[in-house]
Design an enzyme around this catalytic site. Structure first.
Site, PDB file in Angstrom:
ATOM      1  N   ASP A   1       0.877  -1.172   0.000  1.00 21.60           N
ATOM      2  CA  ASP A   1       0.000   0.000   0.000  1.00 21.60           C
ATOM      3  C   ASP A   1       0.910   1.216   0.000  1.00 21.60           C
ATOM      4  OD1 ASP A   1      -2.107   1.995   0.749  1.00 21.60           O
ATOM      5  OD2 ASP A   1      -3.289   0.190   1.125  1.00 21.60           O
TER       6      ASP A   1
ATOM      7  N   ASP B   1       3.981   2.729  -4.349  1.00 22.88           N
ATOM      8  CA  ASP B   1       2.981   3.480  -5.099  1.00 22.88           C
ATOM      9  C   ASP B   1       2.572   2.661  -6.321  1.00 22.88           C
ATOM     10  OD1 ASP B   1       1.502   5.293  -6.620  1.00 22.88           O
ATOM     11  OD2 ASP B   1       2.881   6.969  -6.272  1.00 22.88           O
ATOM     12  N   LEU B   2       1.275   2.452  -6.495  1.00 18.63           N
ATOM     13  CA  LEU B   2       0.793   1.692  -7.640  1.00 18.63           C
ATOM     14  C   LEU B   2       1.257   2.285  -8.971  1.00 18.63           C
ATOM     15  CD1 LEU B   2      -2.877   0.999  -6.497  1.00 18.63           C
ATOM     16  CD2 LEU B   2      -1.149  -0.754  -6.967  1.00 18.63           C
TER      17      LEU B   2
ATOM     18  N   HIS C   1     -19.816   0.523 -10.171  1.00 17.19           N
ATOM     19  CA  HIS C   1     -19.745   1.823 -10.855  1.00 17.19           C
ATOM     20  C   HIS C   1     -19.270   1.696 -12.295  1.00 17.19           C
ATOM     21  CE1 HIS C   1     -20.922   3.654  -7.170  1.00 17.19           C
ATOM     22  NE2 HIS C   1     -19.891   3.125  -6.530  1.00 17.19           N
TER      23      HIS C   1
ATOM     24  N   TYR D   1     -14.313   7.408 -11.692  1.00 20.30           N
ATOM     25  CA  TYR D   1     -14.012   6.225 -10.882  1.00 20.30           C
ATOM     26  C   TYR D   1     -14.535   4.969 -11.577  1.00 20.30           C
ATOM     27  CZ  TYR D   1     -13.975   2.996  -6.907  1.00 20.30           C
ATOM     28  OH  TYR D   1     -13.771   1.911  -6.087  1.00 20.30           O
TER      29      TYR D   1
ATOM     30  N   SER E   1     -21.768  -2.695  -2.590  1.00 23.13           N
ATOM     31  CA  SER E   1     -21.476  -1.840  -1.429  1.00 23.13           C
ATOM     32  C   SER E   1     -21.101  -2.707  -0.251  1.00 23.13           C
ATOM     33  CB  SER E   1     -22.662  -0.937  -1.076  1.00 23.13           C
ATOM     34  OG  SER E   1     -23.828  -1.691  -0.801  1.00 23.13           O
TER      35      SER E   1
END
Length: 279
Positions: free
Chosen positions: A32, A50-51, A112, A135, A164
């Site tokens: 992460d 960092d991705l 989404h 997103y 969710s």
């Protein structure tokens, strides 16, 4: 498995996954952008990275049998904010997997990606992409990226379109709820199913009012147990009459469907204190 990688390990959902995933492998490498994680497990190594940094992701993925990719910026935001972690980050994971022979990637996609479909459509796993913002667009991009790497390079991918995964605090969640126990079960099945190819499955519990159809993904063996109907009477009474013309009420994306592109939608989800933070 010898080595399993978990991105987004310091996030809300990643934190729930660390212990179950550690039981499925010799070595769990958690990563992460955060400074650290709470109490690393005996077979867990944490790497701050960092991705959007390809070299860092390549080093993390090297030697991994599978990657559980839950790392991302988790909210609607300007495109420039999402570009690094959500778009470039996904490319970095898949390209690193290609270079090092990783077998499968389990990806935390999202409702989404299809958020502008009306809930009355009862969409299945073959629903066309209809993102409800940048997103959601990043989720569409990564699903297509995953399909391309399967078609061209043979890297299996299971894309979990999570609805969710948070406590039930609003009318939408009575249908869209994914309990934490069912979320863990979903990820476990995405990992241990013998053949996945390229698969899409909705991350939703066994809710009476679930607005999506998972029948096309039964090969993954996901059989949720929890049901949000137990919360329905109280939640509906507290909410009162909903506006049927509000996209936030009638579209799968909920508040993301009614929030202007590039603006935060998380506040409108009305999450409680136990559900704050990135997942």
């Amino acid at each position: 498995m010898k080595k399993l990688v978990l991105t987004g390990a310091a996030g809300r959902l990643g934190s729930y996954l660390r212990a179950p995933l550690a039981k499925m492998c010799d070595t769990l490498v958690s990563t992460d952008i955060a400074d650290g994680i709470d109490t690393p497990l005996p077979n867990e190594t944490y790497v701050q990275a960092d991705l959007a940094d390809f070299e860092a992701m390549e080093a993390v993925v090297k030697g991994a049998d599978m990657v559980v990719h839950f790392g991302a910026f988790v909210d609607e935001a300007p495109f420039e904010t999402l570009l690094g972690p959500n778009f470039v980050g996904s490319y970095n994971i898949w390209e690193a997997a290609r270079r090092h022979g990783t077998r499968r990637i389990v990806y935390a996609s999202s409702i989404h990606a299809v958020g502008m479909h009306p809930k009355t459509d009862a969409i299945g796993i073959d629903a066309a992409h209809r993102p409800d913002g940048f997103y959601g667009l990043a989720k569409c991009f990564t699903e297509d990226l995953a399909r391309m790497y399967w078609d061209k390079e043979g890297i299996e991918a299971v894309c979990l379109r999570i609805l969710s995964c948070a406590n039930v605090t609003n009318p939408r969640a009575v249908g869209s709820w994914l309990s934490y126990d069912d979320m863990i079960h979903l990820v476990e099945r995405a990992i241990d199913t013998p053949i996945a190819g390229f698969s899409i499955i909705y991350g939703v519990s066994n809710n009476d009012r679930a607005p999506v159809d998972n029948s096309g993904a039964r090969h993954l063996g996901y059989r949720p147990k929890d049901n949000a109907e137990q919360f329905a009477e109280q939640i509906y009474a507290e909410a009162g009459v909903l506006d049927p013309q509000d996209p936030g009420n009638f579209c799968h994306g909920g508040p993301f469907a009614s929030t202007p592109i590039g603006r935060s939608a998380m506040m409108a989800l009305n999450l409680d204190e136990d559900d704050t933070g990135q997942g």
